[in-house]
Design an enzyme around this catalytic site. Structure first.
Site, PDB file in Angstrom:
ATOM      1  N   LYS A  46       0.807  -1.122  -0.001  1.00 39.68           N
ATOM      2  CA  LYS A  46       0.038  -0.070  -0.140  1.00 39.68           C
ATOM      3  C   LYS A  46       0.900   1.167  -0.091  1.00 39.68           C
ATOM      4  O   LYS A  46       1.721   1.338   1.037  1.00 39.68           O
ATOM      5  CB  LYS A  46      -0.889  -0.160   1.275  1.00 39.68           C
ATOM      6  CG  LYS A  46      -1.516   1.294   1.424  1.00 39.68           C
ATOM      7  CD  LYS A  46      -2.973   1.379   0.696  1.00 39.68           C
ATOM      8  CE  LYS A  46      -3.813   2.443   0.983  1.00 39.68           C
ATOM      9  NZ  LYS A  46      -4.415   2.092   2.269  1.00 39.68           N
ATOM     10  N   VAL A  47       0.797   1.966  -0.954  1.00 37.36           N
ATOM     11  CA  VAL A  47       1.367   3.193  -1.109  1.00 37.36           C
ATOM     12  C   VAL A  47       0.484   4.546  -1.208  1.00 37.36           C
ATOM     13  O   VAL A  47      -0.648   4.379  -1.727  1.00 37.36           O
ATOM     14  CB  VAL A  47       2.491   3.315  -2.252  1.00 37.36           C
ATOM     15  CG1 VAL A  47       3.578   2.059  -2.022  1.00 37.36           C
ATOM     16  CG2 VAL A  47       1.899   3.015  -3.707  1.00 37.36           C
ATOM     17  N   THR A  78       0.146  11.633  -0.984  1.00 38.62           N
ATOM     18  CA  THR A  78      -0.806  12.552  -1.924  1.00 38.62           C
ATOM     19  C   THR A  78      -1.164  13.598  -0.844  1.00 38.62           C
ATOM     20  O   THR A  78      -1.300  14.653  -1.544  1.00 38.62           O
ATOM     21  CB  THR A  78      -2.266  11.610  -2.042  1.00 38.62           C
ATOM     22  OG1 THR A  78      -1.864  10.429  -2.703  1.00 38.62           O
ATOM     23  CG2 THR A  78      -3.115  12.094  -2.772  1.00 38.62           C
ATOM     24  N   ALA A  79      -1.314  13.392   0.357  1.00 36.56           N
ATOM     25  CA  ALA A  79      -1.467  14.965   0.997  1.00 36.56           C
ATOM     26  C   ALA A  79      -0.685  16.039   0.828  1.00 36.56           C
ATOM     27  O   ALA A  79      -1.053  17.151   0.358  1.00 36.56           O
ATOM     28  CB  ALA A  79      -1.534  14.451   2.508  1.00 36.56           C
ATOM     29  N   HIS A 137      -6.365  10.396   7.553  1.00 32.79           N
ATOM     30  CA  HIS A 137      -6.883   9.333   8.380  1.00 32.79           C
ATOM     31  C   HIS A 137      -7.996   9.972   9.530  1.00 32.79           C
ATOM     32  O   HIS A 137      -8.751  10.866   9.152  1.00 32.79           O
ATOM     33  CB  HIS A 137      -5.743   8.564   8.916  1.00 32.79           C
ATOM     34  CG  HIS A 137      -4.740   7.791   7.929  1.00 32.79           C
ATOM     35  ND1 HIS A 137      -5.176   7.475   6.728  1.00 32.79           N
ATOM     36  CD2 HIS A 137      -3.595   7.594   8.295  1.00 32.79           C
ATOM     37  CE1 HIS A 137      -4.192   6.847   6.282  1.00 32.79           C
ATOM     38  NE2 HIS A 137      -3.104   7.032   6.839  1.00 32.79           N
TER      39      HIS A 137
END
Length: 272
Positions: free
Chosen positions: A54-55, A107-108, A148
């Site tokens: 997961k990336v 991405t953030a 999150h």
């Protein structure tokens, strides 16, 4: 056969991968699981360390030579984007400010760079996700970029949302925000098989959500049940089961815009 699999200890990931990592998906191999923050997996994937990983979608331009993007298991959605938080409610922009971010290929962070291009911060520091809100509350940074479950808890730290980057992205593009991607190593994993395993794991998670509860809570790091449930409800959605046309369009839009701004290398379209 045993494959290596890396994902975060966050509730959406443990919920999605519970069945797959507990021998509940027929025909799937055994897995050697590593729990790691996304900034860690983004870096480890550069060397091809994991078979499945997961990336951040923002890291794809550096990873697609070694990995194939799978059309399921990741995190996209609406109303679930990163937040830019501040302690001083009078701060109106990031110009000249110090900002803690969860990773330089997340991405953030890519979204923040696109959003604040006209008024960039003066100083950026990568800080483990769990330490960002306490650090901003303590005055170590003027602002913090969070992801999150922080969107459910930041008020407890006396912080204010300067920007909701997911909301900004959705208003600007009409597309969901692509956050986390699942990749399969091109030389070691058949992407069709891996897609089938993960889709079944997602289906089983939704069919019997109670089955994964103890596993999810074990890794949720003192997160109370109500926040865990909100987290899963927001980040595990239709795009987790299948990217679909809107999901693929969102990924292409993010990476194409970032490449046009010179923020990431040009990336071939991920396809529909």
């Amino acid at each position: 056969m045993t494959l290596s699999l890396a994902f975060s200890p966050c509730p959406n990931d443990t919920f999605v991968f519970h069945a797959l990592t507990h021998g509940l998906v027929p025909g799937a191999p055994d897995f050697d699981v590593t729990f790691a923050d996304v900034d860690v997996t983004n870096t480890a994937a550069l060397s091809g360390q994991f078979d499945l990983v997961k990336v951040s979608y923002a890291a794809l331009p550096w990873l697609l030579e070694k990995y194939t993007l799978l059309p399921c298991g990741g995190a996209l959605g609406r109303g679930c984007g990163p937040l830019v938080l501040v302690k001083d409610a009078g701060i109106a922009s990031l110009a000249g400010k110090s900002v803690a971010v969860p990773g330089d290929r997340t991405t953030a962070y890519l979204l923040m760079r696109l959003w604040s291009a006209a008024e960039p911060p003066a100083h950026i520091e990568v800080v483990p996700f769990a330490e960002i809100m306490p650090a901003v509350a303590a005055g170590r940074f003027d602002a913090g970029l969070v992801i999150h479950e922080a969107r459910f808890t930041y008020q407890r730290y006396g912080l204010h949302a300067l920007a909701d980057l997911g909301e900004w992205w959705e208003d600007d593009t009409g597309l969901p925000i692509p956050l986390g991607a699942i990749l399969a190593h091109r030389e070691r994993v058949d992407p069709g098989e891996a897609t089938a395993w993960i889709k079944e794991s997602v289906r089983l998670a939704w069919e019997n959500p109670g089955a994964s509860r103890s596993f999810v809570l074990e890794h949720a790091q003192e997160m109370e049940q109500s926040v865990v449930d909100q987290h899963i409800g927001l980040y595990v959605n239709e795009f987790t089961a299948s990217l679909g046309p809107d999901g693929h369009a969102a990924v292409d839009a993010l990476l194409n815009r970032a490449a046009a701004e010179g923020l990431v290398p040009a990336t071939p379209l991920v396809g529909a």
